[in-house]
Design an enzyme around this catalytic site. Sequence first.
Site, mmCIF file in Angstrom:
data_model
loop_
_atom_site.group_PDB
_atom_site.id
_atom_site.type_symbol
_atom_site.label_atom_id
_atom_site.label_comp_id
_atom_site.label_asym_id
_atom_site.label_seq_id
_atom_site.Cartn_x
_atom_site.Cartn_y
_atom_site.Cartn_z
ATOM 1 N N GLY A 91 -0.493 -83.198 7.359
ATOM 2 C CA GLY A 91 -0.061 -83.773 8.393
ATOM 3 C C GLY A 91 0.853 -84.715 7.527
ATOM 4 C CB SER A 92 1.939 -88.530 7.552
ATOM 5 O OG SER A 92 2.630 -88.096 8.961
ATOM 6 C CB THR A 93 -0.829 -86.340 2.875
ATOM 7 O OG1 THR A 93 -1.140 -85.110 2.697
ATOM 8 C CG2 THR A 93 -1.252 -88.038 3.096
ATOM 9 C CG PHE A 94 3.635 -81.567 2.575
ATOM 10 C CD1 PHE A 94 3.138 -80.984 2.245
ATOM 11 C CD2 PHE A 94 4.798 -80.755 3.840
ATOM 12 C CE1 PHE A 94 3.526 -79.373 2.128
ATOM 13 C CE2 PHE A 94 5.768 -79.908 3.053
ATOM 14 C CZ PHE A 94 4.685 -79.112 1.560
ATOM 15 C CE LYS A 95 6.319 -87.667 7.607
ATOM 16 N NZ LYS A 95 6.204 -88.809 9.071
#
Length: 480
Positions: A208-212
């Site tokens: 999810g957004s941790t990959f941002k």
Amino acid sequence: MVMLAMFLVLMVSSTWIQFVTAPQLNADPRNVRTLYREFGTNRGPILVAGEPVAESVPVEDAYGYQRVYPQGELYAAVTGYYSVIYGRTGIERYANEYLNGSSNSLWWNRLQNLISGVDPQGSAVELTIDPAAQQAAWDALGDQRGAVVALNPKTGEILAMVSKPSFDPNTLASHAISEVKATYQALNAAEGAPLINKTIAGNLYPPGSTFKLVTAATALEAGTVTPETEIPAPDQLQLPLSSSTLNNFGGASCSPTQAMTLADALRISCNTAFAQLGIDVGAPALGAQADAFGFGEKLSIPMPVTPSSFPIEIDGKPLDGAQTALSAIGQLDVRVTPLQVALVSAAIANDGKLMTPYLIKQVRTPDLSVAFSADPSVLSTPIDTQTAHDLRDMMIGVVQSGTGTSAQISGVQVAGKSGTAETVKGAAPHAWFTAFAPANDPQVVVAVILENGGDAGSEATGGRVAAPIARAVMEAVINK
């Protein structure tokens, strides 16, 4: 001549059995003598802060010693189990040569035992686990399914490793064979896969957004943006070569002007902004940056870590624009372990240097001499110092006034990133949070995942339900 021939045959057959096929016979699971010999050895303890979390005690049966786990479920993901029937897992397996005294580094001890006639004894394996951090992670996760892992970003020491649902290793270390078989079969079939250490293995998760953080690092390393660069942030992004569109969480608008700074986009976790940023930098650059952070790396801590993945091809074809956009926000086929998410934050926390993670701090022989002592090492340098500082400051904004305010610690500056990852259709999303503190002199990095949102279910977000767990672990380490 016949007598001589018979003696010759006897010598050859004895040599064949005792030397050539000995390893195969010893390894045969039907060879109970091997079991008796192994379990008859006083196996060394596994220690956390000097206290045993696994040890052998004398028993009056054919085996001689029984393996016991004083805090079984709390440390099960780390210790694993030591079973007469099902073998070894966890540290019990991957530090076995130290624990049973057969390591090459312990040859002098074995020689002394042989000469003196003293019964052989294994060495003590001391772990890097911080008992306060481990207990905090266990308590904060509660009965929810998921995992928590914490590191010291400056050394790579693993401070906490919790996977739930857990199990009691004592039930598998028992010498009551029928009971052990029944317990193992029940655990193996149980919902939630309690026998799997989810921090490093099993079915990996979409980040999810941790990959941002990886996407932002890619753009910053390329020099195409700074934290203050305005990037497109539309309410809805038309995916290239597709009839599909991408919305922000809850259909919200990121900016009335349809643009915002990179720092603000990370602070509020704007999907459309990072999807477009991913398209701009391209899938090969995203994949290269992910690899630099350790994706695809075969790590041993000493348990093997399932490599995380950022595929730059699907069905043999390079990612197209739509697939790149979804991958840039941690969806599609991107898969990670919680340890990998912690390693991304650890590199940011440590000025761009990623330290090799490890669980064994020291090994001591029965006479208390040191047989092994960990030497922290640099695994890679995925980003330069300036990029690390830019990302750190952006992550501070996430906790101060963005999606991660639930991770705030009074009097301590925290840097973090939330994530909410879609899974299969109809299932609640996974909730993520990764953070480190104190932001300018980090002592601890943590990554948390709650499967399918934990108790909050479909109403969960990483910032709402996973951030408080991360905060509890960081507080346990900082306030010691």
